[in-house]
Motif scaffolding. Structure first.
Motif, PDB file in Angstrom:
ATOM      1  N   ILE A  68       1.635   1.067  -2.135  1.00  0.00           N
ATOM      2  CA  ILE A  68       2.467   2.240  -1.884  1.00  0.00           C
ATOM      3  C   ILE A  68       2.089   3.619  -2.518  1.00  0.00           C
ATOM      4  O   ILE A  68       2.721   4.583  -2.265  1.00  0.00           O
ATOM      5  N   HIS A  69       0.948   3.632  -3.467  1.00  0.00           N
ATOM      6  CA  HIS A  69       1.057   4.784  -4.194  1.00  0.00           C
ATOM      7  C   HIS A  69       0.411   6.018  -3.652  1.00  0.00           C
ATOM      8  O   HIS A  69       0.810   7.103  -4.167  1.00  0.00           O
ATOM      9  N   ASP A  70       0.080   5.856  -2.327  1.00  0.00           N
ATOM     10  CA  ASP A  70      -0.068   7.348  -1.582  1.00  0.00           C
ATOM     11  C   ASP A  70       0.945   7.511  -0.581  1.00  0.00           C
ATOM     12  O   ASP A  70       0.854   8.510   0.191  1.00  0.00           O
ATOM     13  N   LEU A  71       1.982   6.789  -0.355  1.00  0.00           N
ATOM     14  CA  LEU A  71       2.836   7.171   0.780  1.00  0.00           C
ATOM     15  C   LEU A  71       3.476   8.531   0.902  1.00  0.00           C
ATOM     16  O   LEU A  71       3.592   8.912   1.890  1.00  0.00           O
ATOM     17  N   GLY A  72       3.391   9.031  -0.430  1.00  0.00           N
ATOM     18  CA  GLY A  72       3.969  10.302  -0.493  1.00  0.00           C
ATOM     19  C   GLY A  72       3.245  11.463   0.224  1.00  0.00           C
ATOM     20  O   GLY A  72       3.575  12.442   0.422  1.00  0.00           O
ATOM     21  N   GLU A  73       1.917  10.930   0.254  1.00  0.00           N
ATOM     22  CA  GLU A  73       0.926  11.850   1.206  1.00  0.00           C
ATOM     23  C   GLU A  73       1.395  12.200   2.673  1.00  0.00           C
ATOM     24  O   GLU A  73       0.777  13.058   3.267  1.00  0.00           O
ATOM     25  N   ILE A  74       2.094  11.250   3.159  1.00  0.00           N
ATOM     26  CA  ILE A  74       2.316  11.647   4.612  1.00  0.00           C
ATOM     27  C   ILE A  74       3.014  12.815   4.791  1.00  0.00           C
ATOM     28  O   ILE A  74       2.947  13.616   5.647  1.00  0.00           O
ATOM     29  N   ASP A  75       3.842  13.272   3.919  1.00  0.00           N
ATOM     30  CA  ASP A  75       4.584  14.543   3.940  1.00  0.00           C
ATOM     31  C   ASP A  75       3.779  15.549   2.905  1.00  0.00           C
ATOM     32  O   ASP A  75       3.915  16.694   3.389  1.00  0.00           O
ATOM     33  N   ALA A  76       3.247  15.221   1.988  1.00  0.00           N
ATOM     34  CA  ALA A  76       2.740  16.316   0.974  1.00  0.00           C
ATOM     35  C   ALA A  76       1.083  16.552   1.378  1.00  0.00           C
ATOM     36  O   ALA A  76       0.684  17.566   0.900  1.00  0.00           O
ATOM     37  N   LYS A  90       3.258  17.152  -7.268  1.00  0.00           N
ATOM     38  CA  LYS A  90       4.129  15.881  -7.569  1.00  0.00           C
ATOM     39  C   LYS A  90       5.397  15.723  -6.920  1.00  0.00           C
ATOM     40  O   LYS A  90       6.004  14.558  -6.334  1.00  0.00           O
ATOM     41  N   ALA A  91       5.847  17.042  -7.029  1.00  0.00           N
ATOM     42  CA  ALA A  91       7.557  17.017  -6.649  1.00  0.00           C
ATOM     43  C   ALA A  91       7.403  16.932  -5.159  1.00  0.00           C
ATOM     44  O   ALA A  91       8.264  16.030  -4.607  1.00  0.00           O
ATOM     45  N   ALA A  92       6.377  17.297  -4.444  1.00  0.00           N
ATOM     46  CA  ALA A  92       6.528  16.893  -2.847  1.00  0.00           C
ATOM     47  C   ALA A  92       6.010  15.510  -2.533  1.00  0.00           C
ATOM     48  O   ALA A  92       6.882  15.116  -1.650  1.00  0.00           O
ATOM     49  N   GLU A  93       5.143  14.989  -3.539  1.00  0.00           N
ATOM     50  CA  GLU A  93       4.884  13.654  -3.083  1.00  0.00           C
ATOM     51  C   GLU A  93       6.267  12.577  -3.462  1.00  0.00           C
ATOM     52  O   GLU A  93       6.567  11.572  -2.741  1.00  0.00           O
ATOM     53  N   ALA A  94       6.879  13.024  -4.489  1.00  0.00           N
ATOM     54  CA  ALA A  94       8.271  12.318  -4.854  1.00  0.00           C
ATOM     55  C   ALA A  94       8.994  12.295  -3.687  1.00  0.00           C
ATOM     56  O   ALA A  94       9.691  11.256  -3.426  1.00  0.00           O
ATOM     57  N   ALA A  95       9.253  13.291  -3.213  1.00  0.00           N
ATOM     58  CA  ALA A  95      10.133  13.603  -2.111  1.00  0.00           C
ATOM     59  C   ALA A  95       9.905  12.859  -0.929  1.00  0.00           C
ATOM     60  O   ALA A  95      10.613  12.143  -0.328  1.00  0.00           O
ATOM     61  N   GLY A  96       8.485  12.855  -0.669  1.00  0.00           N
ATOM     62  CA  GLY A  96       8.002  12.258   0.576  1.00  0.00           C
ATOM     63  C   GLY A  96       8.236  10.716   0.319  1.00  0.00           C
ATOM     64  O   GLY A  96       8.509  10.044   1.521  1.00  0.00           O
ATOM     65  N   VAL A  97       7.887  10.223  -0.765  1.00  0.00           N
ATOM     66  CA  VAL A  97       7.850   8.739  -1.098  1.00  0.00           C
ATOM     67  C   VAL A  97       9.287   8.245  -0.701  1.00  0.00           C
ATOM     68  O   VAL A  97       9.799   7.205  -0.403  1.00  0.00           O
ATOM     69  N   ALA A  98      10.238   9.168  -1.351  1.00  0.00           N
ATOM     70  CA  ALA A  98      11.805   8.751  -1.472  1.00  0.00           C
ATOM     71  C   ALA A  98      12.191   8.791   0.088  1.00  0.00           C
ATOM     72  O   ALA A  98      13.125   8.100   0.367  1.00  0.00           O
ATOM     73  N   ARG A  99      11.829   9.791   0.825  1.00  0.00           N
ATOM     74  CA  ARG A  99      12.285   9.881   2.364  1.00  0.00           C
ATOM     75  C   ARG A  99      11.719   8.384   2.919  1.00  0.00           C
ATOM     76  O   ARG A  99      12.602   7.772   3.843  1.00  0.00           O
ATOM     77  N   ILE A 100      10.416   8.163   2.921  1.00  0.00           N
ATOM     78  CA  ILE A 100       9.952   7.041   3.588  1.00  0.00           C
ATOM     79  C   ILE A 100      10.285   5.786   3.243  1.00  0.00           C
ATOM     80  O   ILE A 100      10.958   4.977   4.020  1.00  0.00           O
ATOM     81  N   LEU A 101      10.576   5.534   1.927  1.00  0.00           N
ATOM     82  CA  LEU A 101      11.252   4.254   1.529  1.00  0.00           C
ATOM     83  C   LEU A 101      12.664   4.347   2.006  1.00  0.00           C
ATOM     84  O   LEU A 101      13.334   3.079   1.994  1.00  0.00           O
ATOM     85  N   GLY A 102      13.247   5.394   2.044  1.00  0.00           N
ATOM     86  CA  GLY A 102      14.744   5.714   2.361  1.00  0.00           C
ATOM     87  C   GLY A 102      14.925   4.996   3.750  1.00  0.00           C
ATOM     88  O   GLY A 102      16.265   4.658   4.112  1.00  0.00           O
ATOM     89  N   LEU A 103      13.814   4.630   4.489  1.00  0.00           N
ATOM     90  CA  LEU A 103      14.060   4.294   5.904  1.00  0.00           C
ATOM     91  C   LEU A 103      14.295   2.741   5.711  1.00  0.00           C
ATOM     92  O   LEU A 103      14.743   2.030   6.923  1.00  0.00           O
TER      93      LEU A 103
END
Lengths: 192, 192
Positions: A68-76, A90-103
C-alpha cells in the motif's frame, strides 16, 4: 452497494497506480516503471532479504506496508526521492491514501491507513526495513543503466549517498553491499 | 558471490516479469497489463476480500503465493486462461519458476517452489482462494471495457462461465457477485 461491490470498486480504483510513472526504467526496458509493478517488486525484495534486516521484522506486516505504500500517488503523483520529501508532497499523499482506503466498507481501511503512516514515519523496525527496501530497486536500475535516471535528473553523487544511507537503518549489510556498488559507479564515472 | 549479491541478482532477474504482457488492459488504459503489476493487484484484492473466503485462509501465505504465482511466465510467457491449462504450458512454467527461485542462496527458493506447486494444484484452502482471486481482475477489465479481451480472443460466454466458476471454490459470495455482473454483460450483448 453491498460490501463485495464496495471492495470491487476499490480494486478498480487502485488500478490507477499502474498509470503512475516513476523516474527510473526497469533493467532492460526502454520505458519508465510504474508504481504498481514497483510495489510488487519491493514486496519480493523485502521477502528475500528479510534475514539481513538489522532487527527482527514481521515480514507479513512489512509486505502489507509495501503493497500500500504508494497508493497516495494515485492522487499526488510520483516524485523522485531526491525532491519528494517535502511537507506539501507528503500531505497530498496522505490525503490520497485516506481517500482511497476510505472506499473500503466498515472502516476496514483504517488499519491500513495506520500502517501507511507507520511506514511514512519510519520509526519502527518494520518501517525502517520497509523504507530501506523501497530504495533498492531504483538504485539497481541506475547501476544497470550507467546511471540513466541520475543523469536525466542531474542528481549528484553526494545526494545519492546521503539519501540512500537510510538503507543502513534497515539493513547495514545491504547498505554496505549497495554502497560498494555505488563507489564502483563513481570510479567508472557513471555517478558524479 | 556473497548471499546478498545473489539475492540482488534474483531481484534483477524477476524484473523481467514487468515485460510479460497479458491479454487484458487495466481499466482506463490503452495498453496491455503486465504480469508484475497484475501480481501486485491480486495481492491487494486477496487481502481486502479475505473475509469473504469460503474457508479460513492464512492470508500471509496467500499473499506470498500470489507474489510468486506468475514467475514461471518469465521463461514460459503468458497464456490466456482460456487456452493455458495444458500440460506442456504448465511444465514450461514449472521449469521456469524452479530456475528463477534456484538463483537464491542456501536453497532458500525451495520453500517458495513448494508454495508455487501448492498454488498450481489448488487443493488447499489457501490455494483455492488464491486461484479464485487471480481470476477477478481480468474479469473486471472485461466488464469495464465492453468485453475487449473476450472479443479480441473470441471467447464465448460458455467458456467464461465455465472457467470462472472456480471462483466459487474460493469464495462463493464473490462468485455470486461476479456471476451477476457477467449475466448483465450477456444481457447487454457484451458477452456472447
Amino acid at each position: 452497494m453491498d460490501k463485495i461491490e464496495q471492495i470491487l470498486s476499490f480494486i478498480v480504483e487502485i488500478e490507477k497506480l499502474k498509470d503512475v510513472h516513476r523516474k527510473t526504467r526497469p533493467v532492460g526496458l526502454e520505458r519508465y516503471e510504474n508504481s504498481a509493478e514497483h510495489s510488487w517488486h519491493v514486496c519480493l525484495t523485502a521477502l528475500m532479504l528479510k534475514d539481513h534486516a538489522n532487527e527482527p521484522v514481521d515480514i507479513d506486516r512489512v509486505i502489507k506496508m509495501l503493497l500500500i505504500h504508494d497508493l497516495g500517488e494515485i492522487d499526488a503523483g510520483d516524485t523522485i526521492i531526491y525532491q519528494s520529501e517535502t511537507a506539501g508532497n507528503k500531505a497530498a499523499e496522505a490525503a490520497g491514501v485516506a481517500r482511497i482506503l476510505g472506499l473500503l466498507p466498515d472502516g476496514k481501511g483504517n488499519e491500513y491507513l495506520t500502517l501507511w503512516h507507520e511506514f511514512e514515519a519510519g520509526e519502527t523496525a518494520d518501517s525502517r526495513y520497509a523504507r530501506a527496501i523501497d530504495r533498492v530497486p531504483p538504485l539497481l536500475h541506475n547501476l544497470h543503466s550507467d546511471g540513466h535516471s541520475w543523469r536525466e535528473n542531474r542528481v549528484p553523487k553526494e545526494k545519492v549517498f546521503a539519501l540512500n544511507a537510510r538503507i543502513g537503518q534497515g539493513s547495514q549489510a545491504l547498505w554496505e553491499t549497495i554502497r560498494a556498488r555505488l563507489e564502483e559507479a563513481v570510479d567508472r564515472g557513471v555517478l558524479k
